[in-house]
Design an enzyme around this catalytic site. Structure first.
Site, PDB file in Angstrom:
ATOM      1  N   THR A  80       0.839  -1.205   0.000  1.00 35.60           N
ATOM      2  CA  THR A  80       0.000   0.000   0.000  1.00 35.60           C
ATOM      3  C   THR A  80       0.871   1.252   0.000  1.00 35.60           C
ATOM      4  O   THR A  80       0.641   2.191  -0.775  1.00 35.60           O
ATOM      5  CB  THR A  80      -0.949  -0.002   1.205  1.00 35.60           C
ATOM      6  OG1 THR A  80      -1.891  -1.071   1.053  1.00 35.60           O
ATOM      7  CG2 THR A  80      -1.704   1.317   1.310  1.00 35.60           C
ATOM      8  N   ASN A 141      -5.916  -9.666  -7.324  1.00 39.69           N
ATOM      9  CA  ASN A 141      -6.007 -10.271  -5.994  1.00 39.69           C
ATOM     10  C   ASN A 141      -7.340 -10.950  -5.722  1.00 39.69           C
ATOM     11  O   ASN A 141      -7.424 -11.838  -4.874  1.00 39.69           O
ATOM     12  CB  ASN A 141      -5.734  -9.222  -4.913  1.00 39.69           C
ATOM     13  CG  ASN A 141      -6.749  -8.086  -4.934  1.00 39.69           C
ATOM     14  OD1 ASN A 141      -6.986  -7.473  -5.974  1.00 39.69           O
ATOM     15  ND2 ASN A 141      -7.356  -7.795  -3.805  1.00 39.69           N
ATOM     16  N   GLN A 169       0.516 -10.145  -6.040  1.00 41.01           N
ATOM     17  CA  GLN A 169       0.026 -11.513  -6.116  1.00 41.01           C
ATOM     18  C   GLN A 169       0.833 -12.382  -7.091  1.00 41.01           C
ATOM     19  O   GLN A 169       0.570 -13.579  -7.203  1.00 41.01           O
ATOM     20  CB  GLN A 169      -1.446 -11.511  -6.534  1.00 41.01           C
ATOM     21  CG  GLN A 169      -2.364 -10.790  -5.577  1.00 41.01           C
ATOM     22  CD  GLN A 169      -2.584 -11.542  -4.278  1.00 41.01           C
ATOM     23  OE1 GLN A 169      -2.345 -12.735  -4.185  1.00 41.01           O
ATOM     24  NE2 GLN A 169      -3.043 -10.826  -3.253  1.00 41.01           N
ATOM     25  N   SER A 186       5.126  -7.274  -1.909  1.00 47.64           N
ATOM     26  CA  SER A 186       4.889  -7.397  -0.472  1.00 47.64           C
ATOM     27  C   SER A 186       5.386  -8.750   0.008  1.00 47.64           C
ATOM     28  O   SER A 186       5.238  -9.762  -0.689  1.00 47.64           O
ATOM     29  CB  SER A 186       3.394  -7.248  -0.180  1.00 47.64           C
ATOM     30  OG  SER A 186       3.128  -7.340   1.204  1.00 47.64           O
ATOM     31  N   CYS A 306      -9.096  -6.609   2.389  1.00 49.24           N
ATOM     32  CA  CYS A 306      -9.020  -5.172   2.646  1.00 49.24           C
ATOM     33  C   CYS A 306     -10.399  -4.509   2.615  1.00 49.24           C
ATOM     34  O   CYS A 306     -10.577  -3.434   3.157  1.00 49.24           O
ATOM     35  CB  CYS A 306      -8.119  -4.502   1.612  1.00 49.24           C
ATOM     36  SG  CYS A 306      -6.484  -5.245   1.513  1.00 49.24           S
TER      37      CYS A 306
END
Length: 359
Positions: A80, A141, A169, A186, A306
């Site tokens: 993010t 995602n 992803q 991430s 999320c």
């Protein structure tokens, strides 16, 4: 062979790999010394500080080895922050696909940018990016659809623009294509720790920092880096690189098994241009909220973690042309390295039985 890692916890079968992944044992082992004795600040000039800084740079090199050449890795608190830094920091008008993550779409809205549609499979629908920044997720995602990122990058460059790729992803699960100018990744999506991500930035691209302070991370991110988190990220990447082919074969087997087990359901998104660790399904007449309550021993999702609890239908499924009713009758199953065929069987039996009881 990697050490065993349980994909279940307290009797719950875990099928929510798009939300997060179980930490690999190798990652925990790599982090442990930096959580116990290697507590020094990596920005300090003394000996323990320099040792911590060296560990950070080893991790940076491990991550960079899985990304295109000719760029630099900037550590962030997660994807993010990486996406915010890319979009807000480049100073360009921004356009994004309608199926992008909320971290992108909210930034686009904040910047007064534009959103463009996708086709019924969730693929870019004849998009010709303009001269600004174009954002395209490599693997979605929610539905697992793979975008033609290299082609979109070529089109962006032909019009004097840049391409930002959310590869969260995809990174560690498949090769990252050449072409993007910035790539967000991430750690916790590839069996690493939460709280650490990175933005890869092609050489020659300048960004404005989001936060000001000590400028510790290449002048673009102020704040003390965690050697433990960086080391864990690097270890997760190293394991992913070693196991990529093996993991892909295993996930393809799980996909085939799950498709057969959920034969009464309809797949949302592309079945050909797709990461097979993501299975998004719908079945008319199913109340997903009730289904999840009936199947509490299975960890799966009604969409992005999320956006859970918002009560709104998935913006991704809506972008495919699904009605609100269809979107609210959809579930997302995510599986990967530590999932077993037996777990797919048990989960499918429970979900199908609960769904049948509603029809």
């Amino acid at each position: 062979m990697a050490k065993h890692c349980k994909s279940s916890q307290d009797g719950v079968i875990y099928l929510d790999y798009q939300s997060t992944t179980p930490m690999a044992p190798e990652v925990f082992a790599a982090m442990e010394p930096w959580l116990k004795d290697g507590f020094a600040n990596p920005h300090s000039a003394h000996v323990p500080g320099r040792a911590a800084a060296a560990a950070v740079e080893v991790a940076r090199d491990q991550i960079a080895a899985m990304l295109p050449k000719g760029g630099r890795v900037i550590f962030t608190s997660g994807a993010t922050e990486a996406l915010n830094l890319a979009i807000k920091g480049c100073g360009l008008p921004v356009t994004a696909l309608a199926t992008e993550h909320a971290a992108v779409l909210d930034c686009v809205a904040y910047a007064g940018g534009a959103v463009v549609p996708v086709d019924a499979d969730g693929r870019a629908a004849h998009v010709v990016p303009g001269p600004g920044l174009f954002a395209a997720m490599l693997v979605n995602n929610e539905i697992g659809t793979i975008q033609p990122v290299a082609e979109l990058a070529d089109q962006s460059h032909a019009h004097g623009g840049l391409l930002l790729c959310d590869a969260v992803q995809a990174f560690g699960r498949m090769p990252i294509p050449e072409g993007p100018d910035m790539i967000a990744i991430s750690a916790h999506k590839i069996h690493g720790p939460k709280g650490i991500g990175a933005l890869w930035v092609r050489d020659g691209i300048s960004l404005t920092p989001l936060m000001h302070g000590g400028g510790q991370e290449q002048g673009l991110r102020s704040g003390t880096l965690s050697p433990a988190l960086c080391t864990g990220f690097g270890a997760a990447v190293q394991v992913a690189a070693q196991r990529m082919e093996q993991d892909a074969v295993h996930i393809a087997q799980l996909w085939d098994h799950a498709i057969a087990a959920f034969s009464e359901w309809t797949v949302n998104g592309s079945t050909t241009h797709r990461y097979k660790g993501n299975l998004n399904l719908r079945r008319d007449g199913v109340d997903v909220g009730r289904l999840m309550s009936e199947c509490r021993d299975i960890a799966f999702s009604a969409g992005s973690a999320c956006a859970s609890g918002s009560g709104r239908p998935s913006h991704v499924l809506s972008a495919l042309g699904l009605s609100q009713t269809q979107a609210k009758s959809s579930i997302r199953l995510g599986f990967g390295r530590y999932t077993t065929l037996a777990e797919i069987d048990i989960a499918a039996e429970a979900i199908n039985r609960a769904a049948e009881a509603m029809l």
